[in-house]
Design a protein around this motif. Structure first.
Motif, PDB file in Angstrom:
ATOM      1  N   ALA A  15       0.834  -1.208   0.000  1.00 58.51           N
ATOM      2  CA  ALA A  15       0.000   0.000   0.000  1.00 58.51           C
ATOM      3  C   ALA A  15       0.866   1.256   0.000  1.00 58.51           C
ATOM      4  CB  ALA A  15      -0.931  -0.010   1.203  1.00 58.51           C
ATOM      5  N   ASN A  16       1.972   1.233   0.751  1.00 53.78           N
ATOM      6  CA  ASN A  16       2.874   2.386   0.799  1.00 53.78           C
ATOM      7  C   ASN A  16       3.546   2.620  -0.551  1.00 53.78           C
ATOM      8  OD1 ASN A  16       2.249   2.801   3.481  1.00 53.78           O
ATOM      9  ND2 ASN A  16       4.089   1.796   4.251  1.00 53.78           N
ATOM     10  N   ILE A  17       3.927   1.542  -1.227  1.00 56.09           N
ATOM     11  CA  ILE A  17       4.545   1.658  -2.548  1.00 56.09           C
ATOM     12  C   ILE A  17       3.541   2.252  -3.532  1.00 56.09           C
ATOM     13  CG2 ILE A  17       5.473   0.351  -4.519  1.00 56.09           C
ATOM     14  CD1 ILE A  17       6.641  -1.624  -2.383  1.00 56.09           C
ATOM     15  N   ALA A  18       2.313   1.744  -3.504  1.00 58.57           N
ATOM     16  CA  ALA A  18       1.271   2.261  -4.397  1.00 58.57           C
ATOM     17  C   ALA A  18       1.026   3.741  -4.134  1.00 58.57           C
ATOM     18  CB  ALA A  18      -0.015   1.455  -4.234  1.00 58.57           C
ATOM     19  N   ALA A  19       0.965   4.135  -2.868  1.00 60.33           N
ATOM     20  CA  ALA A  19       0.736   5.539  -2.519  1.00 60.33           C
ATOM     21  C   ALA A  19       1.881   6.420  -3.011  1.00 60.33           C
ATOM     22  CB  ALA A  19       0.553   5.689  -1.010  1.00 60.33           C
ATOM     23  N   ALA A  20       3.107   5.943  -2.885  1.00 67.13           N
ATOM     24  CA  ALA A  20       4.265   6.717  -3.334  1.00 67.13           C
ATOM     25  C   ALA A  20       4.233   6.905  -4.846  1.00 67.13           C
ATOM     26  CB  ALA A  20       5.557   6.031  -2.908  1.00 67.13           C
ATOM     27  N   ILE A  21       3.885   5.860  -5.575  1.00 65.91           N
ATOM     28  CA  ILE A  21       3.809   5.954  -7.034  1.00 65.91           C
ATOM     29  C   ILE A  21       2.689   6.911  -7.437  1.00 65.91           C
ATOM     30  CG2 ILE A  21       3.250   4.660  -9.143  1.00 65.91           C
ATOM     31  CD1 ILE A  21       4.693   2.245  -7.836  1.00 65.91           C
ATOM     32  N   GLU A  22       1.532   6.786  -6.801  1.00 65.62           N
ATOM     33  CA  GLU A  22       0.402   7.655  -7.141  1.00 65.62           C
ATOM     34  C   GLU A  22       0.661   9.111  -6.765  1.00 65.62           C
ATOM     35  OE1 GLU A  22      -3.018   5.607  -5.498  1.00 65.62           O
ATOM     36  OE2 GLU A  22      -3.281   4.523  -7.396  1.00 65.62           O
ATOM     37  N   SER A  23       1.482   9.341  -5.732  1.00 67.08           N
ATOM     38  CA  SER A  23       1.807  10.721  -5.348  1.00 67.08           C
ATOM     39  C   SER A  23       2.629  11.424  -6.429  1.00 67.08           C
ATOM     40  CB  SER A  23       2.560  10.752  -4.018  1.00 67.08           C
ATOM     41  OG  SER A  23       3.903  10.338  -4.183  1.00 67.08           O
ATOM     42  N   LYS A  24       3.217  10.650  -7.324  1.00 65.01           N
ATOM     43  CA  LYS A  24       3.992  11.207  -8.437  1.00 65.01           C
ATOM     44  C   LYS A  24       3.154  11.332  -9.699  1.00 65.01           C
ATOM     45  CE  LYS A  24       7.841  11.503  -6.188  1.00 65.01           C
ATOM     46  NZ  LYS A  24       8.380  12.791  -5.818  1.00 65.01           N
ATOM     47  N   GLY A  25       1.832  11.080  -9.581  1.00 64.95           N
ATOM     48  CA  GLY A  25       0.939  11.271 -10.711  1.00 64.95           C
ATOM     49  C   GLY A  25       0.754  10.070 -11.605  1.00 64.95           C
ATOM     50  N   MET A  37       3.833  -2.874 -10.057  1.00 63.45           N
ATOM     51  CA  MET A  37       4.166  -1.515  -9.622  1.00 63.45           C
ATOM     52  C   MET A  37       5.602  -1.160  -9.990  1.00 63.45           C
ATOM     53  SD  MET A  37       2.259  -0.934  -6.021  1.00 63.45           S
ATOM     54  CE  MET A  37       1.507  -2.441  -5.462  1.00 63.45           C
ATOM     55  N   ALA A  38       6.500  -2.143  -9.934  1.00 63.43           N
ATOM     56  CA  ALA A  38       7.891  -1.886 -10.315  1.00 63.43           C
ATOM     57  C   ALA A  38       7.963  -1.426 -11.765  1.00 63.43           C
ATOM     58  CB  ALA A  38       8.741  -3.134 -10.099  1.00 63.43           C
ATOM     59  N   ALA A  39       7.120  -1.994 -12.608  1.00 60.40           N
ATOM     60  CA  ALA A  39       7.091  -1.592 -14.013  1.00 60.40           C
ATOM     61  C   ALA A  39       6.540  -0.179 -14.183  1.00 60.40           C
ATOM     62  CB  ALA A  39       6.263  -2.587 -14.820  1.00 60.40           C
ATOM     63  N   LEU A  40       5.710   0.276 -13.244  1.00 61.79           N
ATOM     64  CA  LEU A  40       5.133   1.619 -13.320  1.00 61.79           C
ATOM     65  C   LEU A  40       6.122   2.707 -12.923  1.00 61.79           C
ATOM     66  CD1 LEU A  40       1.597   0.979 -11.765  1.00 61.79           C
ATOM     67  CD2 LEU A  40       2.148   1.340 -14.180  1.00 61.79           C
ATOM     68  N   VAL A  41       7.147   2.338 -12.178  1.00 60.96           N
ATOM     69  CA  VAL A  41       8.108   3.332 -11.679  1.00 60.96           C
ATOM     70  C   VAL A  41       8.744   4.102 -12.833  1.00 60.96           C
ATOM     71  CG1 VAL A  41      10.326   3.595 -10.479  1.00 60.96           C
ATOM     72  CG2 VAL A  41       8.531   2.172  -9.494  1.00 60.96           C
ATOM     73  N   VAL A  42       8.960   3.450 -13.978  1.00 67.40           N
ATOM     74  CA  VAL A  42       9.586   4.139 -15.114  1.00 67.40           C
ATOM     75  C   VAL A  42       8.678   5.221 -15.680  1.00 67.40           C
ATOM     76  CG1 VAL A  42      11.037   2.170 -15.726  1.00 67.40           C
ATOM     77  CG2 VAL A  42       8.793   2.431 -16.802  1.00 67.40           C
ATOM     78  N   LYS A  43       7.397   5.216 -15.324  1.00 68.18           N
ATOM     79  CA  LYS A  43       6.475   6.238 -15.808  1.00 68.18           C
ATOM     80  C   LYS A  43       6.451   7.482 -14.927  1.00 68.18           C
ATOM     81  CE  LYS A  43       3.334   3.038 -18.097  1.00 68.18           C
ATOM     82  NZ  LYS A  43       1.941   2.615 -18.225  1.00 68.18           N
ATOM     83  N   ILE A  44       7.140   7.420 -13.788  1.00 73.40           N
ATOM     84  CA  ILE A  44       7.188   8.576 -12.891  1.00 73.40           C
ATOM     85  C   ILE A  44       7.992   9.677 -13.575  1.00 73.40           C
ATOM     86  CG2 ILE A  44       8.067   9.449 -10.686  1.00 73.40           C
ATOM     87  CD1 ILE A  44       7.491   6.660  -9.522  1.00 73.40           C
ATOM     88  N   PRO A  45       7.423  10.871 -13.668  1.00 72.96           N
ATOM     89  CA  PRO A  45       8.145  11.956 -14.337  1.00 72.96           C
ATOM     90  C   PRO A  45       9.419  12.332 -13.587  1.00 72.96           C
ATOM     91  CG  PRO A  45       6.118  12.771 -13.318  1.00 72.96           C
ATOM     92  CD  PRO A  45       6.137  11.289 -13.140  1.00 72.96           C
ATOM     93  N   VAL A  46      10.443  12.640 -14.339  1.00 72.20           N
ATOM     94  CA  VAL A  46      11.715  13.068 -13.762  1.00 72.20           C
ATOM     95  C   VAL A  46      11.679  14.592 -13.647  1.00 72.20           C
ATOM     96  CG1 VAL A  46      14.204  13.149 -14.123  1.00 72.20           C
ATOM     97  CG2 VAL A  46      12.916  11.115 -14.777  1.00 72.20           C
TER      98      VAL A  46
END
Length: 94
Positions: A15-25, A37-46
């Protein structure tokens, strides 16, 4: 630690990982695994250097430098040069 404690710990971590990813949009689909979720990390904007600098210097804060150059020309925002002895002291006004 019991198995149920370990399962609870992993569920909380997920749940914490999901929240952190979603906090980045980035949206995390319902039922996504940790691997998903690990695959979604690359979609986090830099963030750019300019965005980081402005986030670290909110309106009203000061930036001291040995250069008289307006930090707004490099990083954006509006800055006002305050009188100071020694280093140049810029205050962010917008």
């Amino acid at each position: 630690m019991s198995i149920s404690d370990q399962i609870e710990r992993l569920a909380t971590a997920k749940a914490n990982i999901a929240a952190a990813i979603e906090s980045k949009g980035v949206d995390v689909p319902e039922g996504a695994s940790i691997s998903d979720m690990a695959a979604l990390v690359v979609k986090i904007p830099v963030f750019t250097e300019e965005e980081v600098f402005l986030a670290a210097h909110p309106v009203g804060s000061y930036f001291k430098t040995a250069s008289k150059g307006d930090p707004g020309e490099i990083y954006g925002g509006r800055w006002e040069l305050d009188p100071s002895l020694g280093a140049f002291r810029w205050r962010r006004i917008e």
